[in-house]
Design a protein around this motif. Structure first.
Motif, PDB file in Angstrom:
ATOM      1  N   UNK A 131       0.795  -1.173   0.120  1.00  0.00           N
ATOM      2  CA  UNK A 131       0.149  -0.019   0.099  1.00  0.00           C
ATOM      3  C   UNK A 131       0.895   1.482   0.000  1.00  0.00           C
ATOM      4  N   UNK A 132       1.873   1.325   1.081  1.00  0.00           N
ATOM      5  CA  UNK A 132       2.862   2.424   0.987  1.00  0.00           C
ATOM      6  C   UNK A 132       3.749   2.522  -0.178  1.00  0.00           C
ATOM      7  N   UNK A 133       4.036   1.666  -0.719  1.00  0.00           N
ATOM      8  CA  UNK A 133       5.092   1.474  -1.828  1.00  0.00           C
ATOM      9  C   UNK A 133       4.130   2.126  -3.147  1.00  0.00           C
ATOM     10  N   UNK A 134       2.895   1.342  -3.168  1.00  0.00           N
ATOM     11  CA  UNK A 134       2.196   1.847  -4.328  1.00  0.00           C
ATOM     12  C   UNK A 134       2.055   3.333  -4.434  1.00  0.00           C
ATOM     13  N   UNK A 135       1.585   4.015  -3.314  1.00  0.00           N
ATOM     14  CA  UNK A 135       1.278   5.111  -2.902  1.00  0.00           C
ATOM     15  C   UNK A 135       2.397   6.086  -3.317  1.00  0.00           C
ATOM     16  N   UNK A 136       3.868   5.764  -2.813  1.00  0.00           N
ATOM     17  CA  UNK A 136       4.861   6.303  -3.300  1.00  0.00           C
ATOM     18  C   UNK A 136       5.207   6.573  -4.462  1.00  0.00           C
TER      19      UNK A 136
ATOM     20  N   UNK B 146       3.090   6.021  -7.167  1.00  0.00           N
ATOM     21  CA  UNK B 146       2.301   6.605  -8.061  1.00  0.00           C
ATOM     22  C   UNK B 146       2.177   8.036  -7.771  1.00  0.00           C
ATOM     23  N   UNK B 147       2.533   8.653  -6.776  1.00  0.00           N
ATOM     24  CA  UNK B 147       2.708  10.181  -6.547  1.00  0.00           C
ATOM     25  C   UNK B 147       4.070  10.551  -6.855  1.00  0.00           C
ATOM     26  N   UNK B 148       5.190   9.693  -6.915  1.00  0.00           N
ATOM     27  CA  UNK B 148       6.434  10.114  -6.984  1.00  0.00           C
ATOM     28  C   UNK B 148       7.072  10.702  -5.880  1.00  0.00           C
ATOM     29  N   UNK B 149       6.730  10.612  -4.832  1.00  0.00           N
ATOM     30  CA  UNK B 149       7.021  10.875  -3.229  1.00  0.00           C
ATOM     31  C   UNK B 149       8.497  10.143  -3.210  1.00  0.00           C
ATOM     32  N   UNK B 150       9.657  10.879  -2.578  1.00  0.00           N
ATOM     33  CA  UNK B 150      10.718  10.074  -2.343  1.00  0.00           C
ATOM     34  C   UNK B 150      10.434   9.241  -1.267  1.00  0.00           C
ATOM     35  N   UNK B 151       9.662   9.883  -0.314  1.00  0.00           N
ATOM     36  CA  UNK B 151       9.370   9.127   0.814  1.00  0.00           C
ATOM     37  C   UNK B 151       8.032   9.535   1.607  1.00  0.00           C
ATOM     38  N   UNK B 152       7.451   8.624   2.455  1.00  0.00           N
ATOM     39  CA  UNK B 152       6.243   8.836   2.774  1.00  0.00           C
ATOM     40  C   UNK B 152       6.353   8.362   4.191  1.00  0.00           C
ATOM     41  N   UNK B 153       6.794   9.104   5.088  1.00  0.00           N
ATOM     42  CA  UNK B 153       6.822   8.801   6.692  1.00  0.00           C
ATOM     43  C   UNK B 153       5.340   8.335   7.145  1.00  0.00           C
ATOM     44  N   UNK B 154       5.407   7.188   7.799  1.00  0.00           N
ATOM     45  CA  UNK B 154       4.170   6.614   8.397  1.00  0.00           C
ATOM     46  C   UNK B 154       4.223   6.295   9.912  1.00  0.00           C
ATOM     47  N   UNK B 155       3.056   6.443  10.447  1.00  0.00           N
ATOM     48  CA  UNK B 155       2.986   6.124  11.913  1.00  0.00           C
ATOM     49  C   UNK B 155       1.547   5.033  11.842  1.00  0.00           C
ATOM     50  N   UNK B 156       2.151   3.941  12.288  1.00  0.00           N
ATOM     51  CA  UNK B 156       1.258   2.712  12.001  1.00  0.00           C
ATOM     52  C   UNK B 156       0.634   2.332  13.524  1.00  0.00           C
ATOM     53  N   UNK B 157      -0.682   2.006  13.631  1.00  0.00           N
ATOM     54  CA  UNK B 157      -0.971   1.519  14.987  1.00  0.00           C
ATOM     55  C   UNK B 157      -2.013   0.002  14.304  1.00  0.00           C
ATOM     56  N   UNK B 158      -1.693  -0.916  15.017  1.00  0.00           N
ATOM     57  CA  UNK B 158      -2.224  -2.327  14.916  1.00  0.00           C
ATOM     58  C   UNK B 158      -3.189  -2.382  16.125  1.00  0.00           C
ATOM     59  N   UNK B 159      -4.425  -3.111  15.700  1.00  0.00           N
ATOM     60  CA  UNK B 159      -4.985  -3.721  16.758  1.00  0.00           C
ATOM     61  C   UNK B 159      -5.935  -4.747  16.112  1.00  0.00           C
ATOM     62  N   UNK B 160      -6.077  -5.587  17.202  1.00  0.00           N
ATOM     63  CA  UNK B 160      -6.784  -7.124  16.831  1.00  0.00           C
ATOM     64  C   UNK B 160      -8.226  -6.779  16.961  1.00  0.00           C
ATOM     65  N   UNK B 161      -8.962  -7.455  16.104  1.00  0.00           N
ATOM     66  CA  UNK B 161     -10.420  -7.356  16.001  1.00  0.00           C
ATOM     67  C   UNK B 161     -10.937  -8.277  17.358  1.00  0.00           C
ATOM     68  N   UNK B 162     -11.809  -7.569  17.992  1.00  0.00           N
ATOM     69  CA  UNK B 162     -12.345  -8.689  19.181  1.00  0.00           C
ATOM     70  C   UNK B 162     -13.198  -9.636  18.736  1.00  0.00           C
ATOM     71  N   UNK B 163     -12.951 -10.842  19.243  1.00  0.00           N
ATOM     72  CA  UNK B 163     -13.649 -11.807  18.940  1.00  0.00           C
ATOM     73  C   UNK B 163     -13.895 -12.737  20.061  1.00  0.00           C
ATOM     74  N   UNK B 164     -14.945 -13.575  20.061  1.00  0.00           N
ATOM     75  CA  UNK B 164     -15.253 -14.613  20.901  1.00  0.00           C
ATOM     76  C   UNK B 164     -14.495 -15.662  21.241  1.00  0.00           C
ATOM     77  N   UNK B 165     -14.111 -16.502  22.177  1.00  0.00           N
ATOM     78  CA  UNK B 165     -13.416 -17.681  22.353  1.00  0.00           C
ATOM     79  C   UNK B 165     -14.032 -18.791  21.494  1.00  0.00           C
ATOM     80  N   UNK B 166     -12.866 -19.548  21.143  1.00  0.00           N
ATOM     81  CA  UNK B 166     -13.642 -20.656  20.259  1.00  0.00           C
ATOM     82  C   UNK B 166     -13.843 -21.798  21.107  1.00  0.00           C
ATOM     83  N   UNK B 167     -14.840 -22.321  21.016  1.00  0.00           N
ATOM     84  CA  UNK B 167     -15.205 -23.636  21.986  1.00  0.00           C
ATOM     85  C   UNK B 167     -14.362 -24.842  21.439  1.00  0.00           C
ATOM     86  N   UNK B 168     -14.233 -25.677  22.384  1.00  0.00           N
ATOM     87  CA  UNK B 168     -13.541 -26.894  22.073  1.00  0.00           C
ATOM     88  C   UNK B 168     -14.533 -27.987  22.222  1.00  0.00           C
ATOM     89  N   UNK B 169     -14.776 -28.797  21.591  1.00  0.00           N
ATOM     90  CA  UNK B 169     -15.785 -29.873  21.772  1.00  0.00           C
ATOM     91  C   UNK B 169     -15.121 -31.228  21.756  1.00  0.00           C
TER      92      UNK B 169
END
Length: 192
Positions: free
Chosen positions: A162-167, A169-192
């Motif tokens: 994503x960032x490489x494509x943006x750089x 296509x726009x011809x920018x030498x650099x594109x400084x980025x701050x990334x925050x990653x979070x996990x989607x909340x999900x229910x615990x899996x049941x074991x049967x």
């Protein structure tokens, strides 16, 4: 969001000032005013001497008045400074190489980058905001990862795709980025 808050606050302040000002003018011109209104005529004062001296001997009164006024001043300054801060970049200027320049809408570039990020395996949602200057943009990225996704792999593919494509296509030498990653909340899996 800031525009809506501004409009609502300015509208409420305007209505309040209009109502109070109209009632004070009505009392000043000796027109009928509601019975609960504190000023009833042109010779009435805003605060009587008894009202002004009622709380003078209370130890808590002046610190509370000063604290409330200080809080109001701080809120007003925060609101004023928020007016000059732009959360997102409206456009990015691109050097086309012929002496002319081109402008790419910031929202369009954000949408393309978000689509590239969501297309990655393990990313359920992406929010990208362009900040900085028009000639040197920066990005803030927030990725929601599926429970099975690896944060390292997601960050690597974000950088290489994503960032490489943006750089590129726009011809920018650099594109400084701050990334925050979070996990989607999900229910615990049941074991049967």
């Amino acid at each position: 969001m800031l525009r809506r808050v501004n409009r609502v606050l300015l509208g409420l302040a305007g209505l309040l000032l209009l109502a109070v000002g109209g009632a004070v003018l009505a009392a000043g011109f000796d027109l009928p005013v509601p019975s609960w209104w504190p000023w009833s005529g042109p010779s009435d004062v805003l605060l009587s001497e008894a009202d002004r001296q009622r709380w003078r001997d209370e130890g808590w009164w002046w610190p509370v008045v000063i604290a409330v006024l200080a809080l109001l001043v701080l809120l007003a300054l925060w609101w004023l400074l928020a007016q000059f801060r732009r959360a997102r970049l409206a456009e990015v200027l691109i050097d086309t190489g012929d002496g002319e320049g081109a402008a790419v809408r910031g929202r369009a570039l954000e949408a393309v980058m978000e689509a590239d990020a969501v297309a990655q395996d393990g990313v359920s949602r992406a929010r990208i905001a362009l900040t900085g200057r028009r000639t040197a943009p920066r990005t803030r990225v927030a990725l929601r990862l599926e429970p099975y996704a690896s944060p390292g792999d997601a960050l690597t593919s974000l950088t290489t795709e994503a960032l490489a494509n943006a750089r590129t296509s726009t011809g920018l030498p650099s594109l400084p980025t701050e990334a925050r990653l979070r996990a989607v909340k999900h229910r615990a899996r049941r074991v049967t």
